[in-house]
Design a protein around this motif. Structure first.
Motif, PDB file in Angstrom:
ATOM      1  N   THR A  58       0.837  -1.194   0.000  1.00 16.72           N
ATOM      2  CA  THR A  58       0.000   0.000   0.000  1.00 16.72           C
ATOM      3  C   THR A  58       0.874   1.247   0.000  1.00 16.72           C
ATOM      4  OG1 THR A  58      -1.691  -1.160   1.263  1.00 16.72           O
ATOM      5  CG2 THR A  58      -1.796   1.241   1.291  1.00 16.72           C
ATOM      6  N   GLU A  59       0.472   2.252  -0.793  1.00 17.00           N
ATOM      7  CA  GLU A  59       1.225   3.504  -0.872  1.00 17.00           C
ATOM      8  C   GLU A  59       1.094   4.292   0.435  1.00 17.00           C
ATOM      9  OE1 GLU A  59       2.744   5.212  -3.930  1.00 17.00           O
ATOM     10  OE2 GLU A  59       2.954   3.089  -4.413  1.00 17.00           O
ATOM     11  N   ILE A  60       2.209   4.814   0.899  1.00 22.67           N
ATOM     12  CA  ILE A  60       2.222   5.690   2.069  1.00 22.67           C
ATOM     13  C   ILE A  60       2.909   7.003   1.692  1.00 22.67           C
ATOM     14  CG2 ILE A  60       2.179   3.830   3.775  1.00 22.67           C
ATOM     15  CD1 ILE A  60       5.229   4.261   4.128  1.00 22.67           C
ATOM     16  N   GLU A  61       2.571   8.055   2.413  1.00 22.18           N
ATOM     17  CA  GLU A  61       3.196   9.363   2.200  1.00 22.18           C
ATOM     18  C   GLU A  61       4.369   9.498   3.163  1.00 22.18           C
ATOM     19  OE1 GLU A  61       2.420  11.591  -0.104  1.00 22.18           O
ATOM     20  OE2 GLU A  61       0.685  10.477  -0.819  1.00 22.18           O
ATOM     21  N   VAL A  62       5.522   9.876   2.606  1.00 21.38           N
ATOM     22  CA  VAL A  62       6.716  10.078   3.418  1.00 21.38           C
ATOM     23  C   VAL A  62       7.373  11.392   3.027  1.00 21.38           C
ATOM     24  CG1 VAL A  62       7.130   7.589   3.697  1.00 21.38           C
ATOM     25  CG2 VAL A  62       8.270   8.829   1.847  1.00 21.38           C
ATOM     26  N   ILE A  63       8.213  11.873   3.921  1.00 17.63           N
ATOM     27  CA  ILE A  63       9.019  13.044   3.632  1.00 17.63           C
ATOM     28  C   ILE A  63      10.443  12.750   4.066  1.00 17.63           C
ATOM     29  CG2 ILE A  63       8.456  14.174   5.823  1.00 17.63           C
ATOM     30  CD1 ILE A  63       8.557  16.873   4.274  1.00 17.63           C
ATOM     31  N   ASP A  64      11.398  13.127   3.232  1.00 14.26           N
ATOM     32  CA  ASP A  64      12.813  13.023   3.569  1.00 14.26           C
ATOM     33  C   ASP A  64      13.303  14.399   3.997  1.00 14.26           C
ATOM     34  OD1 ASP A  64      12.823  10.385   2.810  1.00 14.26           O
ATOM     35  OD2 ASP A  64      14.221  10.631   1.150  1.00 14.26           O
ATOM     36  N   VAL A  65      14.033  14.442   5.103  1.00 16.49           N
ATOM     37  CA  VAL A  65      14.619  15.679   5.606  1.00 16.49           C
ATOM     38  C   VAL A  65      16.075  15.423   5.971  1.00 16.49           C
ATOM     39  CG1 VAL A  65      12.481  16.738   6.445  1.00 16.49           C
ATOM     40  CG2 VAL A  65      13.742  15.183   7.926  1.00 16.49           C
ATOM     41  N   LYS A  66      16.885  16.467   5.833  1.00 12.46           N
ATOM     42  CA  LYS A  66      18.291  16.352   6.213  1.00 12.46           C
ATOM     43  C   LYS A  66      18.397  16.487   7.729  1.00 12.46           C
ATOM     44  CE  LYS A  66      22.883  17.508   4.847  1.00 12.46           C
ATOM     45  NZ  LYS A  66      23.717  18.129   3.833  1.00 12.46           N
ATOM     46  N   ILE A  67      19.295  15.689   8.323  1.00 12.14           N
ATOM     47  CA  ILE A  67      19.423  15.673   9.785  1.00 12.14           C
ATOM     48  C   ILE A  67      20.884  15.616  10.197  1.00 12.14           C
ATOM     49  CG2 ILE A  67      17.208  14.566  10.276  1.00 12.14           C
ATOM     50  CD1 ILE A  67      18.917  11.914  10.480  1.00 12.14           C
ATOM     51  N   ASN A  68      21.107  15.919  11.452  1.00 12.13           N
ATOM     52  CA  ASN A  68      22.393  15.660  12.074  1.00 12.13           C
ATOM     53  C   ASN A  68      22.473  14.145  12.263  1.00 12.13           C
ATOM     54  OD1 ASN A  68      24.140  14.940  14.337  1.00 12.13           O
ATOM     55  ND2 ASN A  68      24.316  17.125  14.720  1.00 12.13           N
TER      56      ASN A  68
END
Length: 118
Positions: A58-68
């Motif tokens: 099933t498709e899910i919504e994700v977000i990629d963010v830059k982190i320490n």
């Protein structure tokens, strides 16, 4: 659950950016860039859940963010946070939006990502 629309509205209001859709093959993937230097600070995607965990496609919504990276090591032990999908796994984190109930941790991660990519 946090929706894609809520995140896009938050980014527009807080950072005065609109989503850009640069991938013809993946028209639902959008990036958010700094206005001045055009560096990405967030990437939002719809991906099969099994790309991160489980066996469900099933498709899910994700977000990629830059982190320490030190913060990433801590967060990756909690539900909703995974090594980055399609980004450097040491410096980027994928967040499953459906697994979050509170927007504040996500807005904090976005703020950090924005700062780290200036």
């Amino acid at each position: 659950m946090i929706t894609r629309e809520k995140v896009i509205a938050y980014l527009a209001e807080t950072y005065a950016v609109q989503p850009e859709y640069p991938f013809k093959k993946f028209p639902n993937y959008c990036v958010f860039k700094h206005q001045r230097n055009h560096k990405w600070f967030a990437l939002m995607m719809s991906i099969p859940q099994n790309k991160l965990y489980g066996t469900d496609s099933t498709e899910i919504e994700v977000i990629d963010v830059k982190i320490n990276p030190k913060l990433g090591d801590i967060l990756k032990t909690s539900p909703a946070y995974y090594p980055a999908y399609h980004m450097n796994k040491e410096h980027w984190l994928t967040v499953d939006l459906a697994a979050l109930t509170d927007f504040k941790p996500l807005s904090d991660l976005i703020a950090d990502s924005y700062q780290l990519t200036q």
